[in-house]
Design an enzyme around this catalytic site. Structure first.
Site, PDB file in Angstrom:
ATOM      1  N   HIS A 124      46.203  38.918  49.344  1.00  0.00           N
ATOM      2  CA  HIS A 124      46.294  37.784  48.415  1.00  0.00           C
ATOM      3  C   HIS A 124      46.761  38.311  47.061  1.00  0.00           C
ATOM      4  O   HIS A 124      46.304  39.358  46.589  1.00  0.00           O
ATOM      5  CB  HIS A 124      44.917  37.121  48.292  1.00  0.00           C
ATOM      6  N   ASN A 127      49.515  33.893  40.918  1.00  0.00           N
ATOM      7  CA  ASN A 127      48.557  33.600  41.988  1.00  0.00           C
ATOM      8  C   ASN A 127      48.817  32.176  42.483  1.00  0.00           C
ATOM      9  O   ASN A 127      48.558  31.214  41.766  1.00  0.00           O
ATOM     10  CB  ASN A 127      47.140  33.747  41.432  1.00  0.00           C
ATOM     11  N   CYS A 151      41.703  30.505  47.963  1.00  0.00           N
ATOM     12  CA  CYS A 151      42.720  31.563  48.102  1.00  0.00           C
ATOM     13  C   CYS A 151      42.651  32.274  49.456  1.00  0.00           C
ATOM     14  O   CYS A 151      43.595  32.958  49.831  1.00  0.00           O
ATOM     15  CB  CYS A 151      42.600  32.570  46.968  1.00  0.00           C
TER      16      CYS A 151
HETATM   17  N1  ACO Z   1      46.026  35.986  26.461  1.00  0.00           N
HETATM   18  C1  ACO Z   1      45.498  36.713  25.455  1.00  0.00           C
HETATM   19  N2  ACO Z   1      44.182  36.949  25.363  1.00  0.00           N
HETATM   20  C2  ACO Z   1      43.379  36.429  26.305  1.00  0.00           C
HETATM   21  C3  ACO Z   1      43.881  35.651  27.364  1.00  0.00           C
HETATM   22  C4  ACO Z   1      45.262  35.433  27.429  1.00  0.00           C
HETATM   23  N3  ACO Z   1      45.842  34.730  28.417  1.00  0.00           N
HETATM   24  N4  ACO Z   1      42.850  35.281  28.151  1.00  0.00           N
HETATM   25  C5  ACO Z   1      41.736  35.796  27.603  1.00  0.00           C
HETATM   26  N5  ACO Z   1      42.049  36.481  26.496  1.00  0.00           N
HETATM   27  C6  ACO Z   1      41.164  37.221  25.599  1.00  0.00           C
HETATM   28  C7  ACO Z   1      39.742  36.714  25.636  1.00  0.00           C
HETATM   29  O1  ACO Z   1      39.601  35.618  24.761  1.00  0.00           O
HETATM   30  C8  ACO Z   1      38.985  37.914  25.191  1.00  0.00           C
HETATM   31  O2  ACO Z   1      39.081  38.018  23.790  1.00  0.00           O
HETATM   32  P1  ACO Z   1      37.801  38.467  22.924  1.00  0.00           P
HETATM   33  O3  ACO Z   1      37.470  39.865  23.396  1.00  0.00           O
HETATM   34  O4  ACO Z   1      38.307  38.413  21.514  1.00  0.00           O
HETATM   35  O5  ACO Z   1      36.738  37.481  23.251  1.00  0.00           O
HETATM   36  C9  ACO Z   1      39.782  39.079  25.763  1.00  0.00           C
HETATM   37  O6  ACO Z   1      41.082  38.564  26.065  1.00  0.00           O
HETATM   38  C10 ACO Z   1      39.192  39.700  27.000  1.00  0.00           C
HETATM   39  O7  ACO Z   1      38.868  38.667  27.907  1.00  0.00           O
HETATM   40  P2  ACO Z   1      38.260  39.003  29.294  1.00  0.00           P
HETATM   41  O8  ACO Z   1      38.033  37.724  30.068  1.00  0.00           O
HETATM   42  O9  ACO Z   1      37.098  39.936  29.126  1.00  0.00           O
HETATM   43  O10 ACO Z   1      39.463  39.797  29.961  1.00  0.00           O
HETATM   44  P3  ACO Z   1      39.444  40.665  31.255  1.00  0.00           P
HETATM   45  O11 ACO Z   1      39.823  42.035  30.897  1.00  0.00           O
HETATM   46  O12 ACO Z   1      38.237  40.454  32.098  1.00  0.00           O
HETATM   47  O13 ACO Z   1      40.665  40.043  32.054  1.00  0.00           O
HETATM   48  C11 ACO Z   1      41.206  38.556  33.838  1.00  0.00           C
HETATM   49  C12 ACO Z   1      40.627  38.673  32.448  1.00  0.00           C
HETATM   50  C13 ACO Z   1      42.651  38.969  33.845  1.00  0.00           C
HETATM   51  C14 ACO Z   1      41.088  37.096  34.291  1.00  0.00           C
HETATM   52  C15 ACO Z   1      40.395  39.469  34.777  1.00  0.00           C
HETATM   53  O14 ACO Z   1      39.018  39.254  34.643  1.00  0.00           O
HETATM   54  C16 ACO Z   1      40.768  39.261  36.191  1.00  0.00           C
HETATM   55  O15 ACO Z   1      41.871  39.563  36.601  1.00  0.00           O
HETATM   56  N6  ACO Z   1      39.856  38.754  37.018  1.00  0.00           N
HETATM   57  C17 ACO Z   1      40.152  38.483  38.404  1.00  0.00           C
HETATM   58  C18 ACO Z   1      40.210  37.067  38.545  1.00  0.00           C
HETATM   59  C19 ACO Z   1      41.379  36.604  39.312  1.00  0.00           C
HETATM   60  O16 ACO Z   1      42.342  37.279  39.586  1.00  0.00           O
HETATM   61  N7  ACO Z   1      41.248  35.360  39.665  1.00  0.00           N
HETATM   62  C20 ACO Z   1      42.247  34.692  40.364  1.00  0.00           C
HETATM   63  C21 ACO Z   1      41.638  33.559  41.078  1.00  0.00           C
HETATM   64  S1  ACO Z   1      40.539  34.096  42.249  1.00  0.00           S
HETATM   65  C22 ACO Z   1      41.365  34.694  43.392  1.00  0.00           C
HETATM   66  O17 ACO Z   1      42.495  34.389  43.604  1.00  0.00           O
HETATM   67  C23 ACO Z   1      40.658  35.634  44.137  1.00  0.00           C
END
Ligand code: ACO
Length: 321
Positions: A248, A278, A115
């Site tokens: 980004h 993204n 990215c």
């Molecule tokens: N829909 C519904 N529920 C979901 C989904 C979905 N798409 N994905 C995960 N869940 C559930 C999980 O199973 C979990 O359920 P549980 O508590 O019953 O186990 C719950 O949601 C929470 O999951 P987490 O992974 O803890 O969610 P979090 O609040 O951390 O959000 C996210 C996840 C959005 C990916 C966040 O961590 C984030 O934005 N991270 C940044 C990563 C990013 O943007 N990466 C992009 C690529 S890297 C880059 O470009 C820099």
């Protein structure tokens, strides 16, 4: 002294927008509410199955060349940032060169910084131009990320989209790209990667994107304001002279947090994550092109572009447009 300025931009998004509700209709166990509140993403675009990354890049490149008011044959350097190349080799950049019909002396190669790829490619092109060895570079971020998404992994497949963005960077007397900063920490590579490879004619390992979302989130929030401050210091300009931050586009909460730490109003931040998702290396040039074409970014404005991605890699550039 030779400087490198952006003189044209272009972009391409394939097909129609695919909304969060469309993903639910396609059978993914998610909801518009979950995706919107956690990421700010409402829609993304996906290329037709079998589409090639170079095809998206070519459309963006032609637009950028037209906006730069030059001919394809005036380009003497092509750098493509992508993690989803058409082939293991040759580079996607050489395919773009062939597609543009450039016959003159033109160097073409890919960079791989996920990215952050566009920032790495821009920084590389700027150094070629400032050295005097090349005069006009086409810098492209392009991805068909849908090729590496596991549709059974709802925690990743809802976040990404496909697209391409391009800029033409030209040698001039006036300052353009004023400072760049690039960083990497390879120890963190298993936090965000595609672990598979082709070995002996077979895919060995996992061919899909895997991510520890929370680690990426925390790391991104920490380094993105630091690197923006770093390029302002390197360019020796006050932070409050920045007209636009073009980050980004991974997650609106990361973008908001970076803006807050920098003391920048969100009105000065270009965001397209809501409509593009993204698009990895394509996200910055896509956002840049949108804001230039809709008249927000105008000649004379000062911009910071910045990215973070797998590796981890991160970086920024401060640009007078
Ligand atoms: N829909 C519904 N529920 C979901 C989904 C979905 N798409 N994905 C995960 N869940 C559930 C999980 O199973 C979990 O359920 P549980 O508590 O019953 O186990 C719950 O949601 C929470 O999951 P987490 O992974 O803890 O969610 P979090 O609040 O951390 O959000 C996210 C996840 C959005 C990916 C966040 O961590 C984030 O934005 N991270 C940044 C990563 C990013 O943007 N990466 C992009 C690529 S890297 C880059 O470009 C820099």
């Amino acid at each position: 002294m030779i400087h490198a300025r952006i003189v044209g931009t272009g972009s391409h998004l394939p097909g129609d927008p695919v909304t969060n509700d469309d993903l639910v209709r396609r059978g993914i166990d998610t909801s518009d509410e979950w995706i919107t509140t956690r990421t700010g993403i409402r829609a993304r675009h996906f290329a037709e199955p079998g589409s090639r990354t170079s095809e998206l890049a070519l459309i963006a490149a032609r637009q950028a060349i037209e906006a730069a008011d030059c001919a394809a044959d005036d380009i003497d350097l092509i750098i493509v940032a992508t993690s989803t190349p058409d082939f293991i080799f040759p580079s996607t950049a050489t395919l773009v060169q062939a597609g543009l019909g450039i016959k003159n002396n033109c160097a073409a190669f890919d960079v791989q910084a996920v990215c952050s790829g566009f920032v790495y490619a821009l920084a590389t092109a700027e150094k070629f131009i400032r050295s005097g060895s090349h005069r006009r570079a086409l810098v492209i971020g392009t991805e068909v990320f849908s090729n590496i998404l596991d549709w059974a992994d709802r925690s990743t497949c809802v976040l990404f989209g496909d697209g391409a963005g391009a800029v033409v960077l030209e040698a001039t007397d006036e300052p353009g790209v004023r400072a760049v900063a690039l960083h990497a920490d390879g120890r963190l590579h298993p936090e965000l990667w595609v672990p598979g490879n082709v070995v002996g004619g077979q895919v060995k390992g996992d061919p899909f994107l895997r991510m520890n979302g929370q680690t990426v989130f925390k790391f991104a929030v920490r380094v993105l304001d630091e690197v923006a401050q770093e390029v302002a210091a390197l360019a020796n300009v006050p932070q409050d002279s920045i007209d636009w931050l073009v980050p980004h586009q991974a997650n609106i909460r990361i973008i908001q947090s970076t803006a807050k730490r920098l003391g920048l109003s969100m009105e000065k931040v270009v965001t397209t994550v809501d409509i593009h998702g993204n698009t990895s290396a394509a996200s910055i040039p896509l956002a840049l092109d949108c804001a230039i074409r809709d008249g927000r970014i105008r000649p004379g404005h000062r911009i910071v572009v910045e990215g973070i991605g797998g590796g981890f890699t991160w970086g920024a550039a401060l640009i007078d447009f």
